[in-house]
Scaffold this motif. Structure first.
Motif, PDB file in Angstrom:
ATOM      1  N   GLY A  81       0.785  -1.222   0.000  1.00 36.11           N
ATOM      2  CA  GLY A  81       0.000   0.000   0.000  1.00 36.11           C
ATOM      3  C   GLY A  81       0.820   1.276   0.000  1.00 36.11           C
ATOM      4  N   GLU A  82       0.125   2.376  -0.222  1.00 38.75           N
ATOM      5  CA  GLU A  82       0.727   3.702  -0.253  1.00 38.75           C
ATOM      6  C   GLU A  82       1.426   4.008   1.078  1.00 38.75           C
ATOM      7  OE1 GLU A  82      -1.069   8.174  -0.735  1.00 38.75           O
ATOM      8  OE2 GLU A  82      -1.880   6.597  -2.037  1.00 38.75           O
ATOM      9  N   SER A  83       2.663   4.469   0.996  1.00 43.66           N
ATOM     10  CA  SER A  83       3.465   4.864   2.173  1.00 43.66           C
ATOM     11  C   SER A  83       3.652   3.735   3.182  1.00 43.66           C
ATOM     12  CB  SER A  83       2.844   6.079   2.870  1.00 43.66           C
ATOM     13  OG  SER A  83       2.754   7.181   1.998  1.00 43.66           O
ATOM     14  N   ALA A  84       3.553   2.478   2.733  1.00 45.04           N
ATOM     15  CA  ALA A  84       3.603   1.337   3.652  1.00 45.04           C
ATOM     16  C   ALA A  84       4.871   1.305   4.497  1.00 45.04           C
ATOM     17  CB  ALA A  84       3.463   0.032   2.874  1.00 45.04           C
ATOM     18  N   PHE A  85       6.019   1.653   3.890  1.00 41.38           N
ATOM     19  CA  PHE A  85       7.293   1.616   4.611  1.00 41.38           C
ATOM     20  C   PHE A  85       7.996   2.981   4.572  1.00 41.38           C
ATOM     21  CE2 PHE A  85       6.390  -2.770   3.492  1.00 41.38           C
ATOM     22  CZ  PHE A  85       6.703  -3.458   4.669  1.00 41.38           C
ATOM     23  N   THR A  86       7.268   4.032   4.331  1.00 43.78           N
ATOM     24  CA  THR A  86       7.854   5.376   4.306  1.00 43.78           C
ATOM     25  C   THR A  86       8.578   5.669   5.627  1.00 43.78           C
ATOM     26  OG1 THR A  86       6.298   6.368   2.756  1.00 43.78           O
ATOM     27  CG2 THR A  86       7.266   7.844   4.360  1.00 43.78           C
ATOM     28  N   GLY A  87       9.768   6.240   5.517  1.00 46.56           N
ATOM     29  CA  GLY A  87      10.491   6.676   6.708  1.00 46.56           C
ATOM     30  C   GLY A  87      11.157   5.572   7.500  1.00 46.56           C
ATOM     31  N   CYS A  88      11.265   4.379   6.919  1.00 43.70           N
ATOM     32  CA  CYS A  88      11.992   3.277   7.584  1.00 43.70           C
ATOM     33  C   CYS A  88      13.473   3.451   7.259  1.00 43.70           C
ATOM     34  CB  CYS A  88      11.448   1.930   7.129  1.00 43.70           C
ATOM     35  SG  CYS A  88       9.736   1.631   7.643  1.00 43.70           S
ATOM     36  N   LYS A  89      14.101   4.370   7.939  1.00 47.00           N
ATOM     37  CA  LYS A  89      15.418   4.886   7.582  1.00 47.00           C
ATOM     38  C   LYS A  89      16.562   3.893   7.748  1.00 47.00           C
ATOM     39  CE  LYS A  89      14.186   9.674   8.613  1.00 47.00           C
ATOM     40  NZ  LYS A  89      14.442  10.296   7.318  1.00 47.00           N
ATOM     41  N   THR A  90      16.374   2.816   8.509  1.00 45.31           N
ATOM     42  CA  THR A  90      17.469   1.874   8.755  1.00 45.31           C
ATOM     43  C   THR A  90      17.349   0.579   7.956  1.00 45.31           C
ATOM     44  OG1 THR A  90      16.306   1.092  10.731  1.00 45.31           O
ATOM     45  CG2 THR A  90      17.992   2.777  11.056  1.00 45.31           C
TER      46      THR A  90
END
Length: 195
Positions: A81-90
């Motif tokens: 889905g949309e933005s499902a893993f957004t911002g998972c920086k590591t």
């Protein structure tokens, strides 16, 4: 960690969102859907083991899980889905299962430790800005199922230097590789009609 019942079929909207001490989760094989925001902002979550029946990961399901180290999407999965893993920086490694057909807008935006992406041939839809701001991304292989690369799909991937396009790709939309400062080599398929 949380132990979930093997009879569970759906993890509901925001079920575990903001559980800031949660470090690991095993999704039972019985689960077919993880709904919107289910694990959003679980900032200590390092490992997620997905079950073998999962078909859909909802909008923002793992958004801002800033300790997550790897994502291995099962071969049963159809939709991210949309933005499902957004911002998972590591997140350093990503495996996309062989049956995934759709990856939503901003799905992996700002996964700034991710080094390589292989889109399997099953992927026919890649949303706009799906991998925008993946600063560490160096290489990209696009499988044969994709016909159109969405707008800003890989924009501002500063270290991206090598791209291999699938043989059925016809359209590369606006800003698809804008601000990819290290891009040196792109292998285009013979069917590309519009850039």
């Amino acid at each position: 960690s949380v132990i979930l019942s093997e009879k569970l079929s759906v993890i509901e909207t925001r079920a575990f969102s903001d559980c800031v001490a949660l470090e690991s989760i095993v999704i039972p094989n019985s689960v077919t859907e993880i709904k919107s925001g289910a694990f959003g902002k679980c900032t200590a979550l390092k490992t997620v083991t997905f079950g073998t029946s999962l078909e859909e990961i909802g909008t923002q399901a793992f958004k801002d899980c800033t300790a997550l180290e790897a994502v291995s999407l099962p071969d049963s999965l159809l939709t991210v889905g949309e933005s499902a893993f957004t911002g998972c920086k590591t997140v350093k490694s990503l495996y996309i299962g062989s049956r995934v057909t759709s990856i939503g807008k901003y799905a992996f935006k700002d996964c700034s430790s991710l080094k390589s992406v292989v889109l399997p041939g099953s992927v026919s839809q890649l949303g706009d800005s799906a991998f925008i701001d993946c600063d560490a991304l160096e290489s990209l292989h696009i499988g044969g199922g994709l016909t159109e690369l969405g707008a800003s799909a890989f924009e501002s991937c500063d270290l991206l230097s090598w791209v291999s396009m699938g043989e059925n790709l016809k359209v590369i939309d606006s800003f698809a590789f804008a601000r990819c400062k290290s891009l040196r080599r792109i292998s285009l398929g013979a069917k590309v009609e519009c850039i």
